[in-house]
Enzyme design. Structure first.
Site, PDB file in Angstrom:
ATOM      1  CE1 TYR A 144      16.315 -12.095 -14.991  1.00  0.00           C
ATOM      2  CE2 TYR A 144      16.983 -11.943 -17.247  1.00  0.00           C
ATOM      3  CZ  TYR A 144      17.056 -11.435 -16.139  1.00  0.00           C
ATOM      4  OH  TYR A 144      17.697 -10.226 -15.887  1.00  0.00           O
ATOM      5  CE  LYS A 189      12.777  -9.437   0.928  1.00  0.00           C
ATOM      6  NZ  LYS A 189      13.259  -8.423   1.747  1.00  0.00           N
ATOM      7  CG  ASP A 221      16.329  -6.483   2.061  1.00  0.00           C
ATOM      8  OD1 ASP A 221      16.886  -7.452   2.368  1.00  0.00           O
ATOM      9  OD2 ASP A 221      15.252  -6.158   2.639  1.00  0.00           O
ATOM     10  CG  ASP A 245      19.601  -8.245 -14.627  1.00  0.00           C
ATOM     11  OD1 ASP A 245      20.766  -7.982 -15.280  1.00  0.00           O
ATOM     12  OD2 ASP A 245      18.746  -7.611 -14.766  1.00  0.00           O
ATOM     13  CG  ASP A 249      23.682  -3.652 -14.351  1.00  0.00           C
ATOM     14  OD1 ASP A 249      24.263  -4.576 -14.975  1.00  0.00           O
ATOM     15  OD2 ASP A 249      22.950  -2.699 -15.056  1.00  0.00           O
TER      16      ASP A 249
END
Ligand code: IPM
Ligand code: MG
Length: 356
Positions: A144, A189, A221, A245, A249
């Protein structure tokens, strides 16, 4: 004994103003009921601020934010920019800048499940029942905020983390885990990304300071899959900015709707409280938005920034009562909902104020 606090309201874009109106109304009612003196100011950010000043985060807004005891925020964004990747000035830049300027490195996103909404989710009720997750999303680092480059045929966003950035969010997450289910899942990851290998190394070190908390490391994942397969297995989840983020959601569907999820962004100074939903321009100004995420953000504000637990409880109980009485906004209604109890933003907002 009543307290005295100054709150900045930043309604922002889209449905932001409609929903924060009700967050603020709930704050005012709580102030009256418990004898607290809450004073308010308002400021602009996002698309409305670009229209008015050319800047998504005007200096005046930032100065007011720094001078307040807590901030209640709505949403930023506009379809106009979503469809124009070449726009240099964008509403979201305001949100990212205020997070950075206020040092809001920890974003807490609790997945709170109201029993009445078990059928509002697209997931099976028996999978969901009993789920209680608290996400800690790192908020001021990662891809970001890394350097961005662009030529006609090449683009790059730099993903980076400093050790101290991982340490401080990990500690916050462990402290919370200690007071909850004593389980922490760190999501990364590390099989591919160097930033994730640093992340994992640091979390492994901090874990030694919290032997009473059980630590698990999971790849992003796999975590995305486990979240819908067996959400009950998670207690506290700590993860980087971009992964957080996306994962939150996804997790919002466990609570039935994005319209139900609140978040708290905290760091070393003023706390910032906002629904996780965006500006939802498609329904803006139509009295359709769910104000409950903004109202739940107010509960987080009272508890986290002001230490007012009983007042926060009063708010979640009022929401519980309204849901038990069958009231729903469109996003959380299901085929069993009595049509006459499907309320607009205003009617749901005033219902909660009434039930406080
Ligand atoms: C969020 C939002 C923001 C983010 C956008 C609006 C910049 O999606 O708060 O989750 O990506 O952080
Ligand atoms: Mg998001």
């Amino acid at each position: 004994m009543g307290i005295k606090k100054h709150i900045l309201v930043i309604p922002g874009d889209g449905i932001g103003p409609e929903v924060t109106t009700w967050g603020k109304a709930v704050l005012e009612q709580i102030g009256r009921d418990f004898g607290h003196e809450f004073t308010f100011d308002e400021a602009i950010m996002g698309h409305v601020a670009i229209e008015a000043t050319g800047n998504p985060l005007p200096d005046e807004t930032l100065a007011k934010a720094k001078a307040s005891d807590a901030i209640l925020f709505g949403a930023v964004g506009h379809a106009k920019y979503d469809n124009d990747p070449s726009a240099k000035v964008r509403p979201e830049q305001g949100l990212l800048k205020i997070r950075k300027e206020l040092g809001l490195y920890a974003n807490l996103r609790p997945i709170m499940l109201f029993d009445e909404l078990l059928n509002a989710s697209s997931l099976k009720p028996e999978i969901l029942k009993g789920t209680d997750i608290l996400f800690f999303r790192e908020l001021t680092g990662d891809v970001y905020f890394g350097e961005k480059k662009r030529t006609t045929d090449f683009a790059s966003d730099l993903m980076n983390y400093n050790r101290y950035e991982v340490e401080r969010i990990a500690r916050k997450a462990y402290e919370a885990a200690r007071l909850r289910g004593k389980r922490l899942c760190s999501v990364d990851k590390a099989n591919v990304l160097e930033t994730s290998r640093l992340w994992r190394e640091v979390v492994q070190e901090i874990a030694k300071e919290y032997p009473d908390v059980e630590t698990e490391h999971m790849f992003i994942d796999n975590a995305a899959m486990q979240l819908v397969k067996n959400p009950k297995k998670f207690d506290v989840v700590v993860t980087a900015n971009l992964f957080g983020d996306i994962l939150t959601d996804e997790a919002s569907q466990i609570a039935g709707s994005m319209g139900m999820l609140a978040s708290a962004s905290i760091g070393d100074g003023t706390g910032f409280f906002e629904p996780i939903h965006g500006s939802a321009h498609d329904i803006a100004g139509q009295d359709k938005a769910n104000p409950l995420a903004s109202i739940l953000s107010v509960a987080l504000l009272l508890e986290i920034s002001f230490g007012l637990k009983e007042e926060a409880k009063r708010i979640t109980s009022a929401i519980d009562k309204a849901l038990k009485a069958g009231y729903r906004t469109g996003d959380i209604a299901d085929s069993n909902t009595d049509k006459s109890k499907i309320l607009g933003t205003k009617a749901m907002g005033s219902k909660i104020v009434e039930m406080l």
